[in-house]
Design a protein around this motif. Structure first.
Motif, PDB file in Angstrom:
ATOM      1  N   ALA A  14      29.748  23.518 -17.826  1.00  0.00           N
ATOM      2  CA  ALA A  14      29.894  24.671 -17.696  1.00  0.00           C
ATOM      3  C   ALA A  14      28.616  25.467 -17.465  1.00  0.00           C
ATOM      4  CB  ALA A  14      30.632  25.328 -18.898  1.00  0.00           C
ATOM      5  N   LEU A 142      33.716  26.378 -11.815  1.00  0.00           N
ATOM      6  CA  LEU A 142      34.504  26.048 -13.161  1.00  0.00           C
ATOM      7  C   LEU A 142      35.684  25.705 -12.809  1.00  0.00           C
ATOM      8  CD1 LEU A 142      32.832  29.022 -15.304  1.00  0.00           C
ATOM      9  CD2 LEU A 142      32.328  26.519 -15.685  1.00  0.00           C
ATOM     10  N   ARG A 145      36.223  21.899 -13.605  1.00  0.00           N
ATOM     11  CA  ARG A 145      36.102  21.618 -15.003  1.00  0.00           C
ATOM     12  C   ARG A 145      37.442  21.615 -15.970  1.00  0.00           C
ATOM     13  NH1 ARG A 145      32.028  18.641 -14.915  1.00  0.00           N
ATOM     14  NH2 ARG A 145      31.952  18.625 -17.268  1.00  0.00           N
ATOM     15  N   LEU A 148      37.941  23.501 -20.514  1.00  0.00           N
ATOM     16  CA  LEU A 148      37.243  24.651 -20.819  1.00  0.00           C
ATOM     17  C   LEU A 148      38.025  25.591 -21.671  1.00  0.00           C
ATOM     18  CD1 LEU A 148      36.104  25.835 -17.229  1.00  0.00           C
ATOM     19  CD2 LEU A 148      34.709  25.193 -19.280  1.00  0.00           C
ATOM     20  N   VAL A 152      37.387  31.409 -20.198  1.00  0.00           N
ATOM     21  CA  VAL A 152      36.331  31.445 -19.515  1.00  0.00           C
ATOM     22  C   VAL A 152      36.581  31.668 -18.009  1.00  0.00           C
ATOM     23  CG1 VAL A 152      34.580  29.865 -18.238  1.00  0.00           C
ATOM     24  CG2 VAL A 152      35.256  29.395 -20.715  1.00  0.00           C
TER      25      VAL A 152
END
Length: 183
Positions: A14, A142, A145, A148, A152
């Motif tokens: 992140a 992001l 990913r 998270l 986010v």
């Protein structure tokens, strides 16, 4: 121990995404500042000027972003009830088309005008343009990913939306108020 390693890998990923977005925002600002403005960049048949093209394509991008904002609210259950299955596809495509519509705007801003601070409106327009693309790059990175926190992506999606709204307010709205709503 495995949870700590996994959490730190997510945090590192992140942070890399945020750093990449910040680098894009700064790079755009630096390029816009050091580049000599050409005062002309994008024009399409039927439009009176490159600035008119910029105002209308930014308006299209904003309209698509508003739809994307609404679909995001529906997908997160904030409009009551469950979102239909097609909503996530509509959300992604509205976002893609909004960014695609914003590209001629960015090209015109960077190439024809550059990063300027001639008055408060122009300075904020330049800053919000850099914020928009920096937040966009961060959000896109992001999305890849896993693990998270659930807040986010909505935060960075909101920053992308916020940036685009304020780019529009400081450019297209100003253009329409000073030049009228015409092509």
């Amino acid at each position: 121990m495995a949870t700590e390693i996994r959490t730190s890998a997510v945090d590192a990923g992140a942070l890399v995404a945020v750093a990449a977005g910040a680098c894009v925002a700064v790079a755009l600002g630096v390029f816009g500042k050091v580049h000599d403005p050409q005062f002309f960049s994008v024009n399409l048949a039927g439009f009176s000027s490159g600035t008119s093209v910029k105002a209308w394509t930014a308006t299209i991008a904003l309209a698509l972003a508003v739809i994307q904002f609404g679909t995001a609210f529906a997908m997160y259950g904030l409009l009551g009830g469950r979102a239909p299955a097609w909503m996530s596809t509509a959300h992604r495509w509205c976002g893609r088309l909004a960014v695609l519509a914003s590209v001629p705007v960015a090209v015109h801003c960077l190439y024809a005008l550059g990063f300027q601070a001639t008055d408060t409106r122009v300075l904020f327009h330049s800053l919000f343009g850099c914020l928009f693309y920096g937040a966009f790059v961060t959000k896109m990175l992001l999305l890849t990913r896993r693990g998270l926190p659930s807040w986010v992506l909505p935060i960075f999606g909101g920053l992308v939306f916020f940036g685009l709204v304020f780019v529009w307010l400081t450019s297209s709205l100003w253009f329409f108020q000073t030049s009228g709503i015409s092509f």
